[in-house]
Design an enzyme around this catalytic site. Sequence first.
Site, PDB file in Angstrom:
ATOM      1  N   HIS A  16      41.470  51.372  36.166  1.00  0.00           N
ATOM      2  CA  HIS A  16      42.526  52.322  35.434  1.00  0.00           C
ATOM      3  C   HIS A  16      41.716  53.419  34.994  1.00  0.00           C
ATOM      4  O   HIS A  16      41.426  53.723  33.955  1.00  0.00           O
ATOM      5  CB  HIS A  16      42.976  51.504  34.030  1.00  0.00           C
ATOM      6  CG  HIS A  16      44.291  52.119  33.708  1.00  0.00           C
ATOM      7  ND1 HIS A  16      44.216  53.265  32.497  1.00  0.00           N
ATOM      8  CD2 HIS A  16      45.687  52.113  33.691  1.00  0.00           C
ATOM      9  CE1 HIS A  16      45.327  53.671  32.064  1.00  0.00           C
ATOM     10  NE2 HIS A  16      46.315  53.005  33.016  1.00  0.00           N
ATOM     11  N   PHE A  17      41.386  54.438  35.671  1.00  0.00           N
ATOM     12  CA  PHE A  17      41.851  54.680  37.235  1.00  0.00           C
ATOM     13  C   PHE A  17      40.522  54.940  37.585  1.00  0.00           C
ATOM     14  O   PHE A  17      39.215  55.300  37.096  1.00  0.00           O
ATOM     15  CB  PHE A  17      42.616  55.871  37.188  1.00  0.00           C
ATOM     16  CG  PHE A  17      43.802  55.360  36.874  1.00  0.00           C
ATOM     17  CD1 PHE A  17      45.000  54.862  37.400  1.00  0.00           C
ATOM     18  CD2 PHE A  17      44.263  56.309  35.423  1.00  0.00           C
ATOM     19  CE1 PHE A  17      46.048  54.885  36.883  1.00  0.00           C
ATOM     20  CE2 PHE A  17      45.269  56.039  35.058  1.00  0.00           C
ATOM     21  CZ  PHE A  17      46.491  55.282  35.735  1.00  0.00           C
TER      22      PHE A  17
END
Length: 145
Positions: A47-48
Site C-alpha cells: 500500500h503502495f
Amino acid sequence: MDINEILQYLPHRYPFLLVDRVLEIEEGKRILALKNVTMNEPFFPGHFPHHPVMPGVLIVEAMAQAAALLSFKSMGVKPDENSVVYFAGIDNVRFKRPVVPGDQLLFDVVITQSKRNIYKYKGVARVDGELATEAELTCALKTLS
C-alpha cells in the site's frame, strides 16, 4: 505512558498495536498519543509499492486504540480475559493528507459522551501540526461471560 504500560491496557500486539506512546492523559476527558510511522510497517509493501501511504482505516484504528486507552485509564481498570472494548461506529471521517514513512502521527482524542458502557469520542490526527484525519468514534465496553 510508555509502551510497557500501553501493553497493560491494550490487547493489541504486533502488527496491530498502533500506539507507541501516550504524551498526556486527562482521565475522563482527553488523551494525546503518538504513532511513529516507519517504512518497516507491514502494510507498506502492498500500500503502495511505488508510493507508500498508511491506509486511512489504520489511522482511524490507531485513533480508536488511543480512545480505548483513555477509557480504561478513566475507569481505573485494566482489560482482562473477561473484558474487551469493541469499535462500534465511525462518523464524519475525513482524510486531509496522506501519512507516509517518516511521519509522526499525533492523536488528540476527547470523550464527548459516556453512558453506561458506551463511549463517544472526537478525534484528530496531525502530522507536524497539519490535520491528517478527523473522526467521531463510538466504542463499547463488553464484559465477556
